[in-house]
Write a protein that holds these residues in place. Structure first.
Motif, PDB file in Angstrom:
ATOM      1  N   LYS A  67      10.749   6.680  -9.461  1.00  0.00           N
ATOM      2  CA  LYS A  67      11.477   5.420  -9.376  1.00  0.00           C
ATOM      3  C   LYS A  67      12.441   5.409  -8.195  1.00  0.00           C
ATOM      4  N   LEU A  68      13.153   6.495  -7.974  1.00  0.00           N
ATOM      5  CA  LEU A  68      14.106   6.550  -6.859  1.00  0.00           C
ATOM      6  C   LEU A  68      13.396   6.419  -5.514  1.00  0.00           C
ATOM      7  N   SER A  69      12.283   7.131  -5.350  1.00  0.00           N
ATOM      8  CA  SER A  69      11.553   7.053  -4.080  1.00  0.00           C
ATOM      9  C   SER A  69      10.970   5.657  -3.875  1.00  0.00           C
ATOM     10  N   ASP A  70      10.496   5.026  -4.955  1.00  0.00           N
ATOM     11  CA  ASP A  70       9.987   3.656  -4.832  1.00  0.00           C
ATOM     12  C   ASP A  70      11.112   2.688  -4.472  1.00  0.00           C
ATOM     13  N   SER A  71      12.304   2.919  -5.003  1.00  0.00           N
ATOM     14  CA  SER A  71      13.443   2.054  -4.677  1.00  0.00           C
ATOM     15  C   SER A  71      13.799   2.147  -3.195  1.00  0.00           C
ATOM     16  N   VAL A  72      13.682   3.340  -2.630  1.00  0.00           N
ATOM     17  CA  VAL A  72      13.947   3.501  -1.195  1.00  0.00           C
ATOM     18  C   VAL A  72      12.944   2.685  -0.382  1.00  0.00           C
ATOM     19  N   LEU A  73      11.657   2.783  -0.744  1.00  0.00           N
ATOM     20  CA  LEU A  73      10.640   2.005  -0.030  1.00  0.00           C
ATOM     21  C   LEU A  73      10.853   0.501  -0.217  1.00  0.00           C
ATOM     22  N   LYS A  74      11.239   0.105  -1.420  1.00  0.00           N
ATOM     23  CA  LYS A  74      11.470  -1.317  -1.675  1.00  0.00           C
ATOM     24  C   LYS A  74      12.628  -1.840  -0.843  1.00  0.00           C
ATOM     25  N   SER A  75      13.672  -1.028  -0.693  1.00  0.00           N
ATOM     26  CA  SER A  75      14.801  -1.427   0.137  1.00  0.00           C
ATOM     27  C   SER A  75      14.384  -1.570   1.600  1.00  0.00           C
ATOM     28  N   GLY A  99       0.803  -1.213   0.000  1.00  0.00           N
ATOM     29  CA  GLY A  99       0.000   0.000   0.000  1.00  0.00           C
ATOM     30  C   GLY A  99       0.836   1.263   0.000  1.00  0.00           C
ATOM     31  N   LEU A 100       1.934   1.243   0.748  1.00  0.00           N
ATOM     32  CA  LEU A 100       2.808   2.414   0.793  1.00  0.00           C
ATOM     33  C   LEU A 100       3.432   2.694  -0.574  1.00  0.00           C
ATOM     34  N   ARG A 101       3.838   1.646  -1.270  1.00  0.00           N
ATOM     35  CA  ARG A 101       4.466   1.849  -2.582  1.00  0.00           C
ATOM     36  C   ARG A 101       3.452   2.349  -3.606  1.00  0.00           C
TER      37      ARG A 101
END
Length: 279
Positions: A254-262, A202-204
């Motif tokens: 994309k960068l912000s999503d990568s932070v959340l994915k990490s 949900g956050l992503r």
């Protein structure tokens, strides 16, 4: 059988019982693979524009878009900073309220009957439909912009976390009740940890919608921001500025999503799921 023979036999048994290294990890692709398609696409468009197959005044070559980004100079950093602040503020507010609402609705059928129908109806309202109302209510400063972004981030987080809470194993809840956990402790120690995969999903999704709602938010009398650049490029017939703003929105998203994915991988390292096998 002597001690050495027993040790050797035990080691052989353990080795045979040890699972093989998952095939997914052995063949993990290089992170640079994700750049192949974007780079090839940009090169293809560059070639099409330079060859005259695409009209340069309608679709500038990628090299011209990069030159436009450099020409914007320090002003570009200001636009990016303002948009980042708006997305961060709106996303934090919307996601926090969504977590609270999902916990309340997920644990109380009366709260669900009271609140959920309204949330589902508001979820269907397009982002641009909120703009005139927020202008009338909140004026033209930062408040309506952040509010609109918070609205966009709220519903994905709410729906995913609510689904995650409702799908927590009933035996875990009963175990918590057997140990005498209070309602607050039950939420903190069992329900939220068990529904973390749904929460991060949900956050992503909410973060991606926050970037989408940013463009609508910056139509509200904005003088800075990437949404403002889009409007300015349209009004001045500068497709290079419009495409530069779109490119920046894609990269920042994309960068912000990568932070959340990490963060998700670190928080869910305990999961025994396909994601763990794939690495």
């Amino acid at each position: 059988m002597n001690t050495a023979a027993r040790t050797s036999s035990l080691q052989a048994t353990v080795s045979s019982a040890r699972p093989a290294v998952p095939a997914g990890r052995a063949g993990r692709p290089h992170p640079a693979l994700g750049w192949v398609l974007p780079v090839l696409t940009l090169l293809a468009f560059e070639a099409l524009v330079r060859s005259g197959l695409l009209a340069a005044h309608l679709f500038p070559a990628p090299s011209e878009i990069v030159r436009t980004l450099f020409d914007l100079g320090s002003g570009l950093a200001s636009h990016i900073g303002v948009s980042l602040a708006r997305v961060a503020g709106g996303f934090a507010i919307g996601a926090s309220l969504a977590v609270i609402a999902a916990v309340v609705v997920g644990l109380d059928r009366r709260a669900e009957a009271l609140l959920d129908p309204t949330f589902q109806a508001l979820r269907a309202v397009p982002s641009l439909a909120w703009v005139p109302l927020l202008l009338l209510w909140l004026g033209i400063d930062e408040t309506p912009k952040i509010t609109l972004i918070a609205i966009g981030a709220f519903f994905p987080v709410y729906l995913n976390l609510l689904s995650g809470l409702r799908n927590v194993d009933r035996k875990l809840v009963e175990l918590g009740e057997v140990y005498g956990l209070s309602r607050t402790a039950l939420v903190r120690r069992i329900l939220l940890p068990a529904s973390l995969p749904s929460l991060y999903t949900g956050l992503r999704v909410g973060l991606s919608l926050a970037w989408m709602f940013l463009v609508a938010a910056e139509l509200i009398a904005a003088t800075r921001g990437l949404g403002y650049l889009l409007t300015d490029g349209r009004e001045t017939s500068r497709p290079d500025i419009v495409l530069a703003a779109i490119l920046l929105l894609a990269v920042l998203g994309k960068l912000s999503d990568s932070v959340l994915k990490s963060l998700e991988k670190r928080a869910l390292v305990w999961r025994d799921a396909l994601e763990t096998r794939l690495g």
